[in-house]
Write a protein that holds these residues in place. Structure first.
Motif, PDB file in Angstrom:
ATOM      1  N   ALA A 117       0.551  -3.950   4.698  1.00 13.25           N
ATOM      2  CA  ALA A 117      -0.787  -4.318   4.162  1.00 13.25           C
ATOM      3  C   ALA A 117      -1.623  -5.108   5.134  1.00 13.25           C
ATOM      4  O   ALA A 117      -2.641  -5.401   4.684  1.00 13.25           O
ATOM      5  CB  ALA A 117      -0.443  -4.908   3.057  1.00 13.25           C
ATOM      6  N   THR A 118      -1.149  -5.661   6.272  1.00 16.96           N
ATOM      7  CA  THR A 118      -1.766  -6.173   7.262  1.00 16.96           C
ATOM      8  C   THR A 118      -3.252  -5.619   7.559  1.00 16.96           C
ATOM      9  O   THR A 118      -3.166  -4.657   8.124  1.00 16.96           O
ATOM     10  CB  THR A 118      -1.014  -6.672   8.371  1.00 16.96           C
ATOM     11  OG1 THR A 118       0.079  -7.207   8.107  1.00 16.96           O
ATOM     12  CG2 THR A 118      -1.931  -7.174   9.443  1.00 16.96           C
ATOM     13  N   GLY A 119      -4.347  -6.093   7.338  1.00 13.48           N
ATOM     14  CA  GLY A 119      -5.680  -5.676   7.780  1.00 13.48           C
ATOM     15  C   GLY A 119      -6.351  -4.750   6.868  1.00 13.48           C
ATOM     16  O   GLY A 119      -7.180  -4.164   6.984  1.00 13.48           O
ATOM     17  N   ASN A 120      -5.568  -4.494   5.558  1.00 10.05           N
ATOM     18  CA  ASN A 120      -6.010  -3.230   4.835  1.00 10.05           C
ATOM     19  C   ASN A 120      -6.639  -3.894   3.582  1.00 10.05           C
ATOM     20  O   ASN A 120      -5.934  -4.889   2.821  1.00 10.05           O
ATOM     21  CB  ASN A 120      -4.677  -2.632   4.260  1.00 10.05           C
ATOM     22  CG  ASN A 120      -5.128  -1.392   3.493  1.00 10.05           C
ATOM     23  OD1 ASN A 120      -6.414  -1.410   2.876  1.00 10.05           O
ATOM     24  ND2 ASN A 120      -4.404  -0.306   3.426  1.00 10.05           N
ATOM     25  N   ALA A 121      -7.888  -4.010   3.678  1.00 12.12           N
ATOM     26  CA  ALA A 121      -8.675  -4.881   2.508  1.00 12.12           C
ATOM     27  C   ALA A 121      -8.522  -4.016   1.142  1.00 12.12           C
ATOM     28  O   ALA A 121      -8.756  -4.577   0.161  1.00 12.12           O
ATOM     29  CB  ALA A 121     -10.203  -4.820   3.089  1.00 12.12           C
ATOM     30  N   ARG A 122      -8.228  -2.878   1.026  1.00  7.21           N
ATOM     31  CA  ARG A 122      -8.001  -2.286  -0.360  1.00  7.21           C
ATOM     32  C   ARG A 122      -6.644  -2.695  -0.908  1.00  7.21           C
ATOM     33  O   ARG A 122      -6.383  -2.323  -2.194  1.00  7.21           O
ATOM     34  CB  ARG A 122      -7.836  -0.696  -0.136  1.00  7.21           C
ATOM     35  CG  ARG A 122      -9.277  -0.138   0.280  1.00  7.21           C
ATOM     36  CD  ARG A 122      -9.443   1.374   0.205  1.00  7.21           C
ATOM     37  NE  ARG A 122      -8.286   1.965   1.245  1.00  7.21           N
ATOM     38  CZ  ARG A 122      -7.215   2.408   0.855  1.00  7.21           C
ATOM     39  NH1 ARG A 122      -6.937   2.498  -0.512  1.00  7.21           N
ATOM     40  NH2 ARG A 122      -6.370   3.075   1.792  1.00  7.21           N
ATOM     41  N   VAL A 123      -5.802  -3.239  -0.274  1.00  7.74           N
ATOM     42  CA  VAL A 123      -4.297  -3.963  -0.939  1.00  7.74           C
ATOM     43  C   VAL A 123      -5.014  -5.131  -1.462  1.00  7.74           C
ATOM     44  O   VAL A 123      -5.470  -6.138  -0.989  1.00  7.74           O
ATOM     45  CB  VAL A 123      -3.416  -4.066   0.105  1.00  7.74           C
ATOM     46  CG1 VAL A 123      -2.280  -4.792  -0.737  1.00  7.74           C
ATOM     47  CG2 VAL A 123      -2.978  -2.753   0.617  1.00  7.74           C
ATOM     48  N   LYS A 124      -5.129  -5.337  -2.832  1.00  8.46           N
ATOM     49  CA  LYS A 124      -5.578  -6.240  -3.465  1.00  8.46           C
ATOM     50  C   LYS A 124      -4.528  -7.294  -3.971  1.00  8.46           C
ATOM     51  O   LYS A 124      -4.828  -8.439  -4.228  1.00  8.46           O
ATOM     52  CB  LYS A 124      -6.389  -5.847  -5.009  1.00  8.46           C
ATOM     53  CG  LYS A 124      -7.463  -4.876  -4.711  1.00  8.46           C
ATOM     54  CD  LYS A 124      -8.382  -5.449  -3.814  1.00  8.46           C
ATOM     55  CE  LYS A 124      -9.440  -4.387  -3.473  1.00  8.46           C
ATOM     56  NZ  LYS A 124     -10.593  -4.855  -2.565  1.00  8.46           N
ATOM     57  N   ALA A 125      -3.422  -7.054  -3.830  1.00 12.03           N
ATOM     58  CA  ALA A 125      -2.183  -7.955  -4.337  1.00 12.03           C
ATOM     59  C   ALA A 125      -0.837  -7.580  -3.660  1.00 12.03           C
ATOM     60  O   ALA A 125      -0.675  -6.238  -3.426  1.00 12.03           O
ATOM     61  CB  ALA A 125      -1.874  -8.121  -5.703  1.00 12.03           C
ATOM     62  N   LEU A 126       0.062  -8.354  -3.390  1.00  7.83           N
ATOM     63  CA  LEU A 126       1.431  -7.838  -3.156  1.00  7.83           C
ATOM     64  C   LEU A 126       2.414  -8.689  -4.099  1.00  7.83           C
ATOM     65  O   LEU A 126       2.249 -10.050  -4.364  1.00  7.83           O
ATOM     66  CB  LEU A 126       1.730  -8.659  -1.604  1.00  7.83           C
ATOM     67  CG  LEU A 126       0.762  -8.030  -0.615  1.00  7.83           C
ATOM     68  CD1 LEU A 126       1.084  -8.986   0.655  1.00  7.83           C
ATOM     69  CD2 LEU A 126       1.084  -6.851  -0.171  1.00  7.83           C
ATOM     70  N   VAL A 127       3.261  -7.886  -4.244  1.00  5.80           N
ATOM     71  CA  VAL A 127       4.344  -8.138  -5.321  1.00  5.80           C
ATOM     72  C   VAL A 127       5.643  -8.038  -4.782  1.00  5.80           C
ATOM     73  O   VAL A 127       6.169  -7.064  -4.315  1.00  5.80           O
ATOM     74  CB  VAL A 127       4.439  -7.556  -6.746  1.00  5.80           C
ATOM     75  CG1 VAL A 127       5.287  -8.077  -7.658  1.00  5.80           C
ATOM     76  CG2 VAL A 127       2.904  -7.673  -7.495  1.00  5.80           C
ATOM     77  N   TYR A 128       6.403  -9.098  -4.728  1.00  5.97           N
ATOM     78  CA  TYR A 128       7.755  -9.185  -3.967  1.00  5.97           C
ATOM     79  C   TYR A 128       8.814  -9.559  -4.993  1.00  5.97           C
ATOM     80  O   TYR A 128       8.789 -10.166  -5.832  1.00  5.97           O
ATOM     81  CB  TYR A 128       7.864 -10.513  -3.122  1.00  5.97           C
ATOM     82  CG  TYR A 128       7.026 -10.359  -1.846  1.00  5.97           C
ATOM     83  CD1 TYR A 128       7.443  -9.826  -0.674  1.00  5.97           C
ATOM     84  CD2 TYR A 128       5.631 -10.816  -2.026  1.00  5.97           C
ATOM     85  CE1 TYR A 128       6.843  -9.798   0.440  1.00  5.97           C
ATOM     86  CE2 TYR A 128       4.803 -10.835  -0.796  1.00  5.97           C
ATOM     87  CZ  TYR A 128       5.354 -10.037   0.385  1.00  5.97           C
ATOM     88  OH  TYR A 128       4.622 -10.069   1.417  1.00  5.97           O
ATOM     89  N   VAL A 129       9.791  -8.242  -5.326  1.00  3.75           N
ATOM     90  CA  VAL A 129      10.613  -8.226  -6.181  1.00  3.75           C
ATOM     91  C   VAL A 129      12.056  -8.342  -5.442  1.00  3.75           C
ATOM     92  O   VAL A 129      12.485  -7.405  -4.570  1.00  3.75           O
ATOM     93  CB  VAL A 129      10.572  -6.800  -7.021  1.00  3.75           C
ATOM     94  CG1 VAL A 129      11.772  -6.871  -7.808  1.00  3.75           C
ATOM     95  CG2 VAL A 129       9.204  -6.595  -7.578  1.00  3.75           C
TER      96      VAL A 129
END
Length: 276
Positions: A117-129
């Motif tokens: 996701a580094t540098g990707n503005a379309r990724v709006k959130a990260l969820v760590y499970v």
């Protein structure tokens, strides 16, 4: 200080290997809109990345709930060969998805999404499970050993040599449920053990380069009875990442997305709504 041996404590949810390609691309068709009605904003696509000793089917319960609420869902077949290579593969898939994305990683998959996701503005959130959120230069092995409590090393089967050098790691099938999925029904856990995908030992030792959790909204969920990644390590990583919300599931194992799919799906939806 020498790096801890992956035989003494390997990361969490490190769930199984190989099979390039997308395991499941589940697209949801929205209801027809009246001709003059305003067009509703598209829901973000939920992209699920499994970890070592698992596969894309470990997301089935979560994917089903999210699909039922109208979210497009993609479950990635994570190669489990190297952090950098797996991240490039995942990033290439993200490039093919139109619109906003919520990126979800389990166990080792947390390292993958932190890089992808580094540098990707379309990724709006990260969820760590039950997942790793490494700083630059940190490896899965290092983070798994930062706090006491992991028993993964003692549950591993004999390493399998790879033709190109190095080894693949599996969890011993007889120890799989107790180690990896203690709160999953025995019959289901046995099938998970049989179908587990191995992780390259080198992937667990590879220093991460990406820290997307510094630039994206972050959410954490993990089990209080995880035997792969010490819960104290995940609490520490969640705090370091300034998680907007952290959910700790009592008595849950390393695979809460299997045993507590509803709770995991609910947190992913919370992250997705923030992106809508």
């Amino acid at each position: 200080m020498s790096s801890p041996s992956p035989r003494s404590f390997l990361p969490a949810a490190l769930g199984a290997v190989a099979a390039l390609g997308v395991a499941a691309v589940l697209s949801a068709a929205g209801p027809a809109l009246a001709k003059d009605a305003p067009v509703a904003a598209a829901k973000p696509t939920i992209v699920l990345v499994h970890g070592a000793f698992a596969d894309a089917s470990s997301w089935n319960g979560v994917a089903g709930e999210l699909r039922g609420k109208g979210y497009p869902v993609v479950a990635v077949a994570n190669p489990l060969r190297s952090v950098s290579g797996d991240a490039r593969y995942t990033a290439s898939l993200l490039d093919k998805i139109a619109g906003p994305v919520v990126l979800v990683g389990h166990s080792y998959g947390g390292s993958v999404i932190s890089n992808a996701a580094t540098g990707n503005a379309r990724v709006k959130a990260l969820v760590y499970v039950s997942a790793f959120a490494p700083e630059q230069g940190e490896s899965v092995v290092e983070l798994a050993g930062k706090f006491p409590g992991s028993t993964l090393g003692d549950a591993l089967a004999a390493p399998v040599p790879l033709p190109e050098g190095g080894v693949d790691l599996y969890i011993d099938q007889d120890k799989f449920r107790n180690q990896f999925a203690a709160d999953v029904k025995p019959d289901a856990a046995r099938l998970m053990a049989v179908g587990q995908r191995p992780v390259a030992e080198a992937a667990l030792k590879e220093p991460s380069q990406g820290t997307a959790w510094k630039d994206h909204p972050v959410y954490f969920v993990y089990g209080a009875a995880d035997k792969n990644i010490p819960p104290a390590a995940m609490a520490w990583m969640a705090e370091r990442a300034h998680a907007r919300r952290t959910v700790v599931i009592p008595n849950a194992s390393h695979v809460p997305m299997v045993s507590h799919a509803h709770e995991v799906a609910a947190l992913i939806e919370t992250a997705a709504k923030s992106a809508e």
